[in-house]
Every structure is written in structure tokens, then in C-alpha cells.
Design a protein around this motif. Structure first.
Motif, PDB file in Angstrom:
ATOM      1  N   LEU A 163     -10.691   0.286  -5.205  1.00  0.00           N
ATOM      2  CA  LEU A 163     -10.526  -0.756  -5.595  1.00  0.00           C
ATOM      3  C   LEU A 163      -9.770  -1.925  -5.647  1.00  0.00           C
ATOM      4  N   GLY A 164      -8.638  -1.575  -4.945  1.00  0.00           N
ATOM      5  CA  GLY A 164      -7.743  -2.261  -3.817  1.00  0.00           C
ATOM      6  C   GLY A 164      -6.356  -1.789  -5.066  1.00  0.00           C
ATOM      7  N   VAL A 165      -6.225  -1.165  -5.937  1.00  0.00           N
ATOM      8  CA  VAL A 165      -5.541  -0.773  -6.781  1.00  0.00           C
ATOM      9  C   VAL A 165      -3.883   0.480  -5.769  1.00  0.00           C
ATOM     10  N   PRO A 166      -2.700  -0.725  -5.832  1.00  0.00           N
ATOM     11  CA  PRO A 166      -1.934   0.915  -5.072  1.00  0.00           C
ATOM     12  C   PRO A 166      -1.845   1.268  -6.100  1.00  0.00           C
ATOM     13  N   TYR A 167      -1.545   3.042  -5.452  1.00  0.00           N
ATOM     14  CA  TYR A 167      -0.575   3.749  -5.639  1.00  0.00           C
ATOM     15  C   TYR A 167       0.100   4.951  -4.707  1.00  0.00           C
ATOM     16  N   GLU A 168       0.505   4.153  -3.757  1.00  0.00           N
ATOM     17  CA  GLU A 168       1.285   4.674  -2.893  1.00  0.00           C
ATOM     18  C   GLU A 168       2.289   3.711  -1.506  1.00  0.00           C
ATOM     19  N   TYR A 169       3.191   3.677  -0.821  1.00  0.00           N
ATOM     20  CA  TYR A 169       3.531   3.166   0.315  1.00  0.00           C
ATOM     21  C   TYR A 169       4.227   3.339   1.024  1.00  0.00           C
ATOM     22  N   ASP A 170       3.692   3.388   2.293  1.00  0.00           N
ATOM     23  CA  ASP A 170       4.003   3.543   3.357  1.00  0.00           C
ATOM     24  C   ASP A 170       5.613   3.926   3.771  1.00  0.00           C
ATOM     25  N   CYS A 194       9.100  -5.357  -0.643  1.00  0.00           N
ATOM     26  CA  CYS A 194       8.338  -5.611   0.222  1.00  0.00           C
ATOM     27  C   CYS A 194       7.679  -3.964   0.598  1.00  0.00           C
ATOM     28  N   ALA A 195       5.847  -4.427   1.039  1.00  0.00           N
ATOM     29  CA  ALA A 195       6.167  -3.257   1.756  1.00  0.00           C
ATOM     30  C   ALA A 195       4.550  -2.836   1.692  1.00  0.00           C
ATOM     31  N   THR A 196       4.206  -1.644   2.709  1.00  0.00           N
ATOM     32  CA  THR A 196       3.120  -1.685   3.235  1.00  0.00           C
ATOM     33  C   THR A 196       1.871  -0.839   2.281  1.00  0.00           C
ATOM     34  N   CYS A 197       0.990  -1.659   1.816  1.00  0.00           N
ATOM     35  CA  CYS A 197       0.419  -0.289   0.313  1.00  0.00           C
ATOM     36  C   CYS A 197      -0.428  -0.067   0.651  1.00  0.00           C
ATOM     37  N   ILE A 198      -0.610   1.854   0.127  1.00  0.00           N
ATOM     38  CA  ILE A 198      -1.772   2.299   0.065  1.00  0.00           C
ATOM     39  C   ILE A 198      -2.798   2.620  -0.991  1.00  0.00           C
ATOM     40  N   THR A 199      -3.940   2.042  -1.266  1.00  0.00           N
ATOM     41  CA  THR A 199      -4.879   1.828  -1.870  1.00  0.00           C
ATOM     42  C   THR A 199      -6.065   2.530  -2.276  1.00  0.00           C
ATOM     43  N   THR A 200      -6.640   2.468  -3.987  1.00  0.00           N
ATOM     44  CA  THR A 200      -7.871   2.701  -4.159  1.00  0.00           C
ATOM     45  C   THR A 200      -8.718   2.162  -3.417  1.00  0.00           C
ATOM     46  N   ILE A 243      -0.439  -5.722   2.116  1.00  0.00           N
ATOM     47  CA  ILE A 243       1.179  -5.363   2.083  1.00  0.00           C
ATOM     48  C   ILE A 243       1.392  -6.106   0.675  1.00  0.00           C
ATOM     49  N   GLY A 244       2.637  -6.010  -0.039  1.00  0.00           N
ATOM     50  CA  GLY A 244       2.691  -6.089  -1.741  1.00  0.00           C
ATOM     51  C   GLY A 244       4.374  -6.418  -1.654  1.00  0.00           C
ATOM     52  N   TRP A 245       4.131  -5.804  -3.194  1.00  0.00           N
ATOM     53  CA  TRP A 245       5.532  -5.592  -3.480  1.00  0.00           C
ATOM     54  C   TRP A 245       6.186  -4.860  -4.437  1.00  0.00           C
ATOM     55  N   PHE A 246       6.983  -3.980  -4.398  1.00  0.00           N
ATOM     56  CA  PHE A 246       6.846  -3.273  -5.569  1.00  0.00           C
ATOM     57  C   PHE A 246       7.908  -3.599  -6.466  1.00  0.00           C
ATOM     58  N   GLY A 285       4.402  -1.425  -9.452  1.00  0.00           N
ATOM     59  CA  GLY A 285       3.825  -2.011  -8.206  1.00  0.00           C
ATOM     60  C   GLY A 285       3.467  -3.831  -8.960  1.00  0.00           C
ATOM     61  N   VAL A 286       3.617  -4.645  -8.037  1.00  0.00           N
ATOM     62  CA  VAL A 286       3.647  -5.791  -8.552  1.00  0.00           C
ATOM     63  C   VAL A 286       2.511  -6.365  -7.954  1.00  0.00           C
ATOM     64  N   SER A 287       2.186  -6.911  -6.807  1.00  0.00           N
ATOM     65  CA  SER A 287       1.108  -7.483  -6.056  1.00  0.00           C
ATOM     66  C   SER A 287       0.391  -6.522  -4.679  1.00  0.00           C
ATOM     67  N   CYS A 288      -0.981  -6.579  -4.988  1.00  0.00           N
ATOM     68  CA  CYS A 288      -0.913  -6.312  -2.366  1.00  0.00           C
ATOM     69  C   CYS A 288      -1.336  -7.512  -2.654  1.00  0.00           C
ATOM     70  N   ILE A 289      -1.786  -7.536  -1.930  1.00  0.00           N
ATOM     71  CA  ILE A 289      -2.784  -8.401  -0.284  1.00  0.00           C
ATOM     72  C   ILE A 289      -3.649  -7.542   0.779  1.00  0.00           C
ATOM     73  N   SER A 290      -4.871  -8.060   0.980  1.00  0.00           N
ATOM     74  CA  SER A 290      -5.106  -7.437   2.484  1.00  0.00           C
ATOM     75  C   SER A 290      -5.736  -8.326   3.853  1.00  0.00           C
ATOM     76  N   SER A 291      -4.872  -7.691   4.066  1.00  0.00           N
ATOM     77  CA  SER A 291      -4.396  -8.846   5.322  1.00  0.00           C
ATOM     78  C   SER A 291      -5.481  -8.793   5.744  1.00  0.00           C
ATOM     79  N   SER A 292      -6.403  -8.088   5.715  1.00  0.00           N
ATOM     80  CA  SER A 292      -7.883  -8.482   6.402  1.00  0.00           C
ATOM     81  C   SER A 292      -9.026  -9.230   5.692  1.00  0.00           C
ATOM     82  N   ASP A 293      -8.693  -9.208   4.448  1.00  0.00           N
ATOM     83  CA  ASP A 293     -10.039  -9.588   3.450  1.00  0.00           C
ATOM     84  C   ASP A 293      -9.378 -10.992   2.785  1.00  0.00           C
TER      85      ASP A 293
END
Length: 123
Positions: free
Chosen positions: A104-111, A96-102, A34-37, A47-55
Motif C-alpha cells: 500500500l506504499g507505507v514505508p516500514y524500513e529504509y535501506d 532523505c532515504a530510499t523507502c522500503i514500502t508495503t 525515496i522519501g524522508w524520515f 517516517g514522514v513521506s515517500c514518493i515512488s519514482s516510477s509512478d
């Protein structure tokens, strides 16, 4: 129903700070990054920032590294964005958005994303 509700935007002078909050519901928080664009008038979405809620792994755009910090409170299903040393070029609507990431954790889309909160930084 997925809901992401932002709060904490406002008007601040350059050099000031704001903290954005995002309350999430309707999905399993730990399953998503989850993060922010942000989007400013006449500019592309950034895309500003994303954080993995799991790790807890994080991503930051180069434009905000060292100034913004993302964090999450899994018990509250809430993500925060602490923004320090704000600049006029940070002015935008922040979503605020749910991030779809590569891998490597780089967001490329939001659902999913919220309605956004305005951040205005005056010079």
C-alpha cells in the motif's frame, strides 16, 4: 556508491515554510521509492513521506498531511519536501532515504539514507 545529499534545513518560526532537497546518485532513481524520515532527540524515528519514482504515488504520515508536499524531478534525480505551516513539534533531523514500502506504499524500513539536515521550528 549510493549517495543521498540533503539540503535546505534551517531555523524558522512556527507557521513558516522550508523546502528540503535530496540529490540522489549511485543507483537507478526510477527503481526506488525515496522519501524522508525524521528523528528528534529522545524520540523514535518517524517516517514522514515517500514518493515512488516510477509512478509518483505518495505516502504521508498523519502528522504532516495537508502541510507537507513531496515531489520528485526524475531528470535531476532529486526529491523535494515542501514543508508549510511548520510547528515546533516538526523540529528534528530530517533524513532523505530510499523507502522500503508495503504493497500500500507505507514505508516500514529504509535501506540507504543521507547525513541529515536539521530543521528547527521556534514557537
Amino acid at each position: 556508491e549510493v549517495q543521498l545529499v540533503e539540503s535546505g534545513g534551517g531555523l524558522v518560526q512556527a507557521g513558516g515554510s522550508l523546502r528540503l532537497s535530496c540529490a540522489a546518485s549511485g543507483f537507478t532513481f526510477d527503481d526506488y521509492a525515496i522519501g524522508w524520515f525524521r528523528q528528534a532527540p529522545g524520540k523514535e524515528r518517524e517516517g514522514v513521506s515517500c514518493i515512488s519514482s516510477s509512478d509518483g504515488s505518495t505516502y504521508y504520515a498523519d502528522s504532516v498531511k495537508g502541510r507537507f508536499t513531496i515531489s520528485s524531478d526524475n531528470a535531476k534525480n532529486t526529491v523535494y519536501l515542501q514543508m508549510n505551516s511548520l510547528k515546533p513539534e516538526d523540529t528534528a533531523v530530517y533524513y532523505c532515504a530510499t523507502c522500503i514500502t508495503t504493497a500500500l506504499g507505507v514505508p516500514y524500513e529504509y535501506d540507504y539514507w543521507g547525513q541529515g539536515t536539521q530543521v528547527t521550528v521556534s514557537s
